[in-house]
Design a protein around this motif. Structure first.
Motif, PDB file in Angstrom:
ATOM      1  N   LYS A  97       0.859  -1.355  -0.034  1.00 32.83           N
ATOM      2  CA  LYS A  97      -0.204  -0.032  -0.092  1.00 32.83           C
ATOM      3  C   LYS A  97       0.790   1.175  -0.032  1.00 32.83           C
ATOM      4  O   LYS A  97       2.037   1.204   0.482  1.00 32.83           O
ATOM      5  N   GLU A  98       0.286   2.236  -0.652  1.00 37.16           N
ATOM      6  CA  GLU A  98       0.822   3.638  -0.411  1.00 37.16           C
ATOM      7  C   GLU A  98       0.665   3.933   1.022  1.00 37.16           C
ATOM      8  O   GLU A  98      -0.523   4.473   1.358  1.00 37.16           O
ATOM      9  N   ALA A  99       1.714   4.074   1.891  1.00 38.67           N
ATOM     10  CA  ALA A  99       1.421   4.675   3.243  1.00 38.67           C
ATOM     11  C   ALA A  99       2.331   5.912   3.553  1.00 38.67           C
ATOM     12  O   ALA A  99       3.294   6.071   3.276  1.00 38.67           O
ATOM     13  N   VAL A 100       1.550   6.682   4.432  1.00 37.51           N
ATOM     14  CA  VAL A 100       2.071   7.988   4.795  1.00 37.51           C
ATOM     15  C   VAL A 100       2.318   7.864   6.421  1.00 37.51           C
ATOM     16  O   VAL A 100       1.297   7.290   7.140  1.00 37.51           O
ATOM     17  N   GLY A 101       3.370   8.068   6.894  1.00 37.08           N
ATOM     18  CA  GLY A 101       3.519   8.300   8.250  1.00 37.08           C
ATOM     19  C   GLY A 101       3.411   9.635   8.879  1.00 37.08           C
ATOM     20  O   GLY A 101       3.794  10.584   8.815  1.00 37.08           O
ATOM     21  N   LEU A 102       2.253   9.592   9.944  1.00 34.35           N
ATOM     22  CA  LEU A 102       2.378  10.805  10.596  1.00 34.35           C
ATOM     23  C   LEU A 102       3.019  10.741  12.116  1.00 34.35           C
ATOM     24  O   LEU A 102       2.526   9.996  13.051  1.00 34.35           O
ATOM     25  N   GLN A 103       4.342  11.179  11.987  1.00 32.87           N
ATOM     26  CA  GLN A 103       5.380  10.815  13.311  1.00 32.87           C
ATOM     27  C   GLN A 103       5.432  11.960  14.007  1.00 32.87           C
ATOM     28  O   GLN A 103       5.498  12.958  13.880  1.00 32.87           O
ATOM     29  N   VAL A 104       5.061  11.460  15.572  1.00 31.23           N
ATOM     30  CA  VAL A 104       5.443  12.484  16.451  1.00 31.23           C
ATOM     31  C   VAL A 104       6.576  11.820  17.136  1.00 31.23           C
ATOM     32  O   VAL A 104       6.933  10.615  17.213  1.00 31.23           O
TER      33      VAL A 104
END
Ligand SMILES: *Cc1c(COP(=O)(O)O)cnc(C)c1O
Length: 355
Positions: A97-104
């Motif tokens: 899958k095309e996945a985006v990380g929202l990293q904190v």
């Protein structure tokens, strides 16, 4: 030895006895009775009118399955704030899958506004959130996040409650959670090897359209078999016996009383942290109710401390996950632990802090 690590945790003799009951056929009437019999209480715990599915796998099986069932050609947003939630991005990508990380930063929660900023970009099918990030002791504000995801009707919300399930209320239907999942060996205090999950109607409709769901974690297969009180493939029947016994425990204690007990034992650990001049790794308002991640601001020798605890008292706590090793240590109050158990642990921690 007694385990106070945040999973697997101590399993009671009663649960083990249930686990060891004689085998039955998984297509037999006895099995259907067992499976069907626990459904109402599972639905009550999940706070859903949807069926609760049982997967013979650890939680990761369903975490991966949720991606494969709910992400079609759209993107996945993985909210990342610690070891488990960070890993989910990698898992999404391994599923193609095309996945985006929202990293904190580790130690911080995921906030609704950050999720909105990402979803506003458009093109997302799924958001994953870990309610209680076990590696950092952070609990993200799930109602706030769910309200934001609800602004994007095409997006499905997957929530991991592995270390928070049955610790505090998590109203799946009311919050609009599309997939709520948990595992057996943490908050439920069972042996590892079973995952439990429920999926909303919207989630099942999506799954029906998505290609490449595979077989073992195909939500549609679970739904079909559920109609006959069965699982798609041979389940770990021992786990289901143990789960039935655990549900007896939970409903004998009372769900609200169980929540209150966790609140109380968690507060006891927090008191210990303050009394000993330690700090919390998680900010106030976002601290887990089932475990405490203690910051080693005093610079103690964590390995030595844990060694003494184990040798002198037979208790095992965790010395920090991955890159947090030595910088933090974690104390669990999940599962069956009573205030008396936690008091005993804290006294042992006191003793082990002394030379
Ligand atoms: C332990 C844990 C997992 C992984 O569980 P497995 O049983 O190893 O698959 C996932 N999420 C959270 C929050 C956990 O604590």
């Amino acid at each position: 030895m007694k385990l106070f690590i945040p999973g697997p945790i101590q399993v009671s003799d009663k649960t083990f006895e249930a686990f060891c009951r004689p085998m039955i056929g998984h297509r037999s009437g006895d099995f259907k009775k067992l499976y069907g019999g626990i459904q109402p209480r599972l639905q009550q715990l999940f706070q859903t009118t949807q069926p609760v599915f049982l997967s013979t796998s650890s939680a990761w099986g369903v975490m991966e399955g949720a991606i494969r069932n709910l992400a079609g050609t759209g993107k996945v947003l993985n909210c990342m704030c610690g070891a488990f939630s960070d890993k989910w991005l990698d898992v999404s990508r391994r599923c193609g899958k095309e996945a985006v990380g929202l990293q904190v930063e580790w130690g911080q929660p995921i906030r609704g506004e950050q999720v909105r900023e990402q979803l506003k970009q458009g093109g997302f099918d799924v958001v994953t959130v870990i309610h209680n990030e076990t590696s950092t002791g952070v609990m993200s504000p799930i109602a706030e996040i769910a309200a934001v995801v609800a602004e994007f009707p095409e997006v499905r919300l997957v929530v991991d409650s592995v270390s928070s399930f049955s610790v505090l209320p998590l109203p799946m239907d009311e919050l609009g959670i599309d997939v709520l999942l948990t595992g057996s060996q943490k908050a439920l205090a069972m042996p590892p090897g079973l995952a439990l999950f429920a999926a909303s109607k919207r989630a099942m409709e999506r799954a029906a359209e998505v290609k490449g769901r595979g077989y073992y974690f195909d939500f549609i297969e679970f739904q079909k078999n559920q109609l006959e009180d069965m699982t798609p493939s041979t389940p770990s029947i021992s786990h289901i016996y143990a789960l039935e016994s655990k549900l007896d425990d939970i409903f004998t204690e009372g769900v609200a009383a169980r929540h209150a007990r966790h609140e109380h034992t968690n507060a006891m650990v927090h008191e210990w942290v303050k009394r000993n001049g330690f700090e919390f790794f998680a900010p106030e308002g976002y601290r887990s109710k089932s475990l405490t991640c203690v910051a080693n601001n005093r610079g103690i020798d964590v390995a030595g401390f844990l060694g003494k605890l184990k040798e002198r008292h037979g208790f095992i706590i965790d010395g920090g996950y991955g890159k947090l090793k030595g910088k933090t240590f974690r104390i669990s109050n999940m599962g069956d632990e009573t205030p008396a158990d936690i008091a005993e642990l804290l006294a042992a921690l006191d003793d082990s802090l002394l030379s």
